[in-house]
Design an enzyme around this catalytic site. Structure first.
Site, PDB file in Angstrom:
ATOM      1  N   ASP A  39       0.846  -1.185   0.000  1.00  8.82           N
ATOM      2  CA  ASP A  39       0.000   0.000   0.000  1.00  8.82           C
ATOM      3  C   ASP A  39       0.887   1.242   0.000  1.00  8.82           C
ATOM      4  OD1 ASP A  39      -2.435   1.256  -0.071  1.00  8.82           O
ATOM      5  OD2 ASP A  39      -2.684   1.270   2.110  1.00  8.82           O
TER       6      ASP A  39
ATOM      7  N   HIS B  61      -3.720  13.934   0.526  1.00 10.02           N
ATOM      8  CA  HIS B  61      -3.957  13.018   1.651  1.00 10.02           C
ATOM      9  C   HIS B  61      -2.804  13.104   2.656  1.00 10.02           C
ATOM     10  CE1 HIS B  61      -4.957   9.408   3.935  1.00 10.02           C
ATOM     11  NE2 HIS B  61      -3.791   8.883   3.616  1.00 10.02           N
TER      12      HIS B  61
ATOM     13  N   ARG C 230       0.384  16.271  13.093  1.00 11.52           N
ATOM     14  CA  ARG C 230       1.563  17.063  13.498  1.00 11.52           C
ATOM     15  C   ARG C 230       1.303  18.528  13.175  1.00 11.52           C
ATOM     16  NH1 ARG C 230       3.211  12.831  10.350  1.00 11.52           N
ATOM     17  NH2 ARG C 230       3.414  14.286   8.616  1.00 11.52           N
TER      18      ARG C 230
ATOM     19  N   GLU D 184     -10.359   3.764   3.382  1.00 12.24           N
ATOM     20  CA  GLU D 184      -9.421   4.449   2.503  1.00 12.24           C
ATOM     21  C   GLU D 184      -9.816   4.110   1.070  1.00 12.24           C
ATOM     22  OE1 GLU D 184      -5.262   3.875   3.756  1.00 12.24           O
ATOM     23  OE2 GLU D 184      -5.649   5.561   5.124  1.00 12.24           O
TER      24      GLU D 184
ATOM     25  N   GLU E 162      -9.133   3.749  -2.577  1.00 12.32           N
ATOM     26  CA  GLU E 162      -7.868   3.543  -3.278  1.00 12.32           C
ATOM     27  C   GLU E 162      -8.075   2.866  -4.637  1.00 12.32           C
ATOM     28  OE1 GLU E 162      -4.664   1.976  -1.022  1.00 12.32           O
ATOM     29  OE2 GLU E 162      -5.409   2.731   0.899  1.00 12.32           O
TER      30      GLU E 162
ATOM     31  N   ASP F 184      -9.260   0.134   1.787  1.00 11.24           N
ATOM     32  CA  ASP F 184      -8.331  -0.334   2.824  1.00 11.24           C
ATOM     33  C   ASP F 184      -8.855   0.136   4.189  1.00 11.24           C
ATOM     34  OD1 ASP F 184      -5.997  -1.612   3.681  1.00 11.24           O
ATOM     35  OD2 ASP F 184      -4.923   0.283   3.782  1.00 11.24           O
TER      36      ASP F 184
ATOM     37  N   ARG G  43      -8.318   3.782  13.107  1.00 17.53           N
ATOM     38  CA  ARG G  43      -7.366   4.875  13.362  1.00 17.53           C
ATOM     39  C   ARG G  43      -6.834   4.880  14.784  1.00 17.53           C
ATOM     40  NH1 ARG G  43      -5.869   5.916   8.300  1.00 17.53           N
ATOM     41  NH2 ARG G  43      -7.651   6.458   7.000  1.00 17.53           N
TER      42      ARG G  43
ATOM     43  N   GLN H   1      -4.251   2.062  15.018  1.00 16.94           N
ATOM     44  CA  GLN H   1      -3.103   2.479  14.207  1.00 16.94           C
ATOM     45  C   GLN H   1      -2.247   3.531  14.914  1.00 16.94           C
ATOM     46  OE1 GLN H   1      -4.391   3.993  10.395  1.00 16.94           O
ATOM     47  NE2 GLN H   1      -2.340   4.661   9.786  1.00 16.94           N
TER      48      GLN H   1
ATOM     49  N   TYR I  86       1.797   2.314  15.588  1.00 14.53           N
ATOM     50  CA  TYR I  86       2.530   2.436  14.321  1.00 14.53           C
ATOM     51  C   TYR I  86       3.969   2.931  14.453  1.00 14.53           C
ATOM     52  CZ  TYR I  86       2.537   7.485  13.501  1.00 14.53           C
ATOM     53  OH  TYR I  86       2.789   8.827  13.564  1.00 14.53           O
TER      54      TYR I  86
ATOM     55  N   LYS J 265      -4.760  -2.038  10.193  1.00 17.62           N
ATOM     56  CA  LYS J 265      -5.091  -2.239   8.782  1.00 17.62           C
ATOM     57  C   LYS J 265      -5.330  -3.702   8.423  1.00 17.62           C
ATOM     58  CE  LYS J 265      -3.700   1.966   7.225  1.00 17.62           C
ATOM     59  NZ  LYS J 265      -4.414   2.802   6.253  1.00 17.62           N
TER      60      LYS J 265
ATOM     61  N   THR K 211      -9.022  -5.819   3.910  1.00 14.30           N
ATOM     62  CA  THR K 211      -8.871  -4.902   2.784  1.00 14.30           C
ATOM     63  C   THR K 211      -9.781  -5.447   1.694  1.00 14.30           C
ATOM     64  OG1 THR K 211      -6.546  -4.508   3.346  1.00 14.30           O
ATOM     65  CG2 THR K 211      -7.251  -3.921   1.114  1.00 14.30           C
TER      66      THR K 211
ATOM     67  N   GLU L 174     -10.171  12.427   7.114  1.00 15.36           N
ATOM     68  CA  GLU L 174      -9.995  13.733   6.474  1.00 15.36           C
ATOM     69  C   GLU L 174     -11.328  14.450   6.281  1.00 15.36           C
ATOM     70  OE1 GLU L 174      -6.967  13.347   3.003  1.00 15.36           O
ATOM     71  OE2 GLU L 174      -7.600  11.334   3.566  1.00 15.36           O
TER      72      GLU L 174
END
Lengths: 407, 407
Positions: A122, A129, A138, A194, A196, A228, A232, A235, A239, A248, A252, A353
């Site tokens: 992936d 994104h 951040r 997600e 994709e 996918d 969150r 993750q 991560y 994840k 999928t 998002e």
């Protein structure tokens, strides 16, 4: 060659003669999975065709397999030949009576994974994104990390949990920890999607042989839609420093139909110019993307329209990067674009998002509002692409419904 | 049952009756890969045995496959039965004459991957290794990240580039960037090893069914040695935020012989106490490790002796964690421990740690000194484990030689 089919209604829909995607189906009467090609609202049985003399002898064994791998491994000459033959068969009305016996209504076909997934990679190829996630996670630093514009960042996912569209998705459980809170165990409270685009490798390589981006079409067989699913909260806690894992790996979903690259010839468009220019191994002679217009439906309400054509890293660049270290490719390797997000707020391909980290709920009309997925929710992703003579093809859908977590 | 074998020299070596590991071999005379069991310096051909009436009818088909997957999928009853039968056959001198015709000298056997790798997961289970890497990469902060003592950190690697011991490793090329330097492309200048222990899944699970750590032996078939070759310069530049990718995916070597769990019964030892206690899903009724004494040889000189028994996260915990989100297991899944490093400087399982980031070269005697791998270098990892009656078994080796990068 005519461009209309004798199959009822095929010309007007997403699965006309210009498309002809491949899938694997079975029926109540014949439960053995076998390869079919989609035409209109019908599935043409290629195993049945392969029992006769329709295909050349060296091609027939591929259509007696339970997945597309054997056919995909044969490479572009076989892909082109079969596509040409199927186009003629489905166009020429003289074949209608005899071939109609090989059709199964799509509504009666049970669909399986179209191919055996070898490795699943992936990527993270959308600048919008990556920027959105950087701003969310951040807020006080540059949203794009230093490496992002120099290489297509990617990682390996779990191939064994790639499932066909329609497979229910059980809400995963796991560890999570909010910023100042305790470590908790339980069902994910921030379950996301997600949106994709996936690329399916047909022709593999030997270990130690990097693939040039210009060799893309010699290796990649086709395109499939991908969702996918992402937890969150799981993750975010797990991560660092080795990347996403259980957030994840629970599921999928991929579409039932693999669209061959030849069906996307009219959808090839110039990809965005890159600044800075990437290293030589990532430079394409003719830099291209595909003009796929994607759509995300949440319980039936369209909530986003991500445009694939604007992705910063192209399919050919991802392939070249994945192999530059000498890693081999295998038939059935699947690599996906990462979340497709466009510059507009209604073009974001994840709910993280779209709701800006859960701050701005999405309005589903009579279905209420949502931030992340609730049990019973269904998400369906579709895409269309320009086709010959001003038409469009539809790449089918990838859909899934959330089931409650285990007790 | 006697504990000595009629096969010459078998009792005194690493592959006595107490071991009986499985592999896949072929010969010049019969180039078809087939399953064998190692006894002394010989390989017993199980496909040949399966053409007769030696195995029960329902077991025979597994030994006509080209890899161990079919046999591994049969589960513990079949594993125990076959091991029992093979032990009797190789112990009872009355079988010697007839069975000797089924032996091939190990020196004349060409070895292949012992099983088809489904998904490959790599963990990070050694506290010493994680602490060393934290000190090297983040000298000004706590060496262990906040999640490390709460979950076994892991990620998916590339299954398609898992290769059998002895496969040459071409030095990978890729992007790298030193702290204040430019972005460069070229052959890795910091090529390293990771000394690891791998666990091979025999019995898979359905999606949505977490596996308890106490069910470890119902799913895991055996153990194999792993060298997860790592290009530290490529890894350092690419790995944020999605984890290692091309720095690892060019090759992962595994041993030729899969040691069944039953051969390690005497090697089971209590695992280190964990503080803090992990969440319930990671708690074992009887917390155990395996007492594997590993050894790393660099161009023939022993440079490290990593002890597996002290690893913070156990094999059963890694299995439970990997599935707690509902991810399914498949026969052939391989999960590895991550680098095995002990508390002493000469127990470190990577050259990055052994040389402290390249600062302290390793002395190879007449072979000069080294920091990272040079072209032509050979690394061989071995391991022994306690066995019945105070003996030991040897888990074979995983070896590889570095070839120069492509031009």
């Amino acid at each position: 060659m005519t461009t209309t089919s004798w199959v009822d209604g095929a010309d007007a829909g997403p699965f006309g003669l210009a498309h002809l995607p491949y899938g694997v189906f079975s029926t109540t009467k014949d439960p053995a999975p076998r390869i079919g090609v989609r035409i209109g609202e019908q599935v043409l049985d290629l195993r049945a065709l392969a029992t006769g003399t329709f295909f050349l002898p060296w091609i027939r064994p591929a259509f007696h397999e339970q997945g597309l791998n054997g056919f995909m491994a044969m490479g572009p000459p076989a892909w082109r030949l079969v596509r040409h033959q199927l186009t003629e068969l489905l166009a020429d009305r003289r074949h209608a009576d005899q071939s109609a016996t090989l059709l199964t209504p799509a509504s009666k076909a049970r669909m399986h994974l179209p191919f055996n997934v070898a490795d699943y990679v992936d990527f993270y190829a959308s600048e919008e994104h990556a920027t959105n996630l950087g701003r969310l996670f951040r807020p006080d630093s540059d949203p794009l990390l230093p490496n992002w514009k120099h290489l297509p960042v990617g990682y390996h996912g779990r191939a064994g949990t790639v499932v066909p569209s329609g497979t229910p998705v059980v809400r995963p459980r796991g560890q999570r920890k909010s910023k100042d809170g305790p470590i908790e165990f339980g069902a994910s409270a921030r379950l996301d999607i997600e949106t994709e685009v996936g690329f399916v490798v047909g022709v593999g390589t030997e270990l130690g042989t990097p693939v040039s981006p210009d060799a893309f079409a010699e290796h990649v067989f086709g395109v499939v839609l991908v969702n996918d699913w992402s937890a969150r909260d799981i993750q975010a806690w797990e991560y660092v420093p080795l990347g996403p894992f259980l957030g994840k790996s629970f599921a999928t979903s991929i579409g039932h139909w693999v669209t061959p690259l030849d069906a996307l010839a009219e959808a090839r468009v110039a990809a965005p110019v890159q600044d800075p220019a990437p290293l030589g191994y990532l430079q394409e002679t003719e830099r291209f993307a595909y003009d796929l217009s994607m759509s995300v439906h949440w319980n039936g309400t369209e909530v986003s329209r991500p445009p694939y054509r604007g992705m910063y890293w192209t399919p050919a660049q991802m392939l070249a990067h994945m192999t530059v270290n000498g890693a081999s490719l295998r038939t059935g390797d699947l690599y996906a674009s990462g979340t497709v997000s466009g510059p507009q707020p209604d073009q974001r391909g994840s709910f993280l998002e779209l709701t800006w980290g859960g701050r701005d709920p999405v309005d589903l009309g009579e279905g209420g509002t949502r931030t992340f997925l609730e049990d019973g929710d269904t998400v369906t992703i579709t895409a269309t692409a320009p086709s010959a003579e001003g038409g469009t093809i539809g790449l089918g859908e990838v859909t899934g419904t959330i089931l409650p977590a285990l007790d």
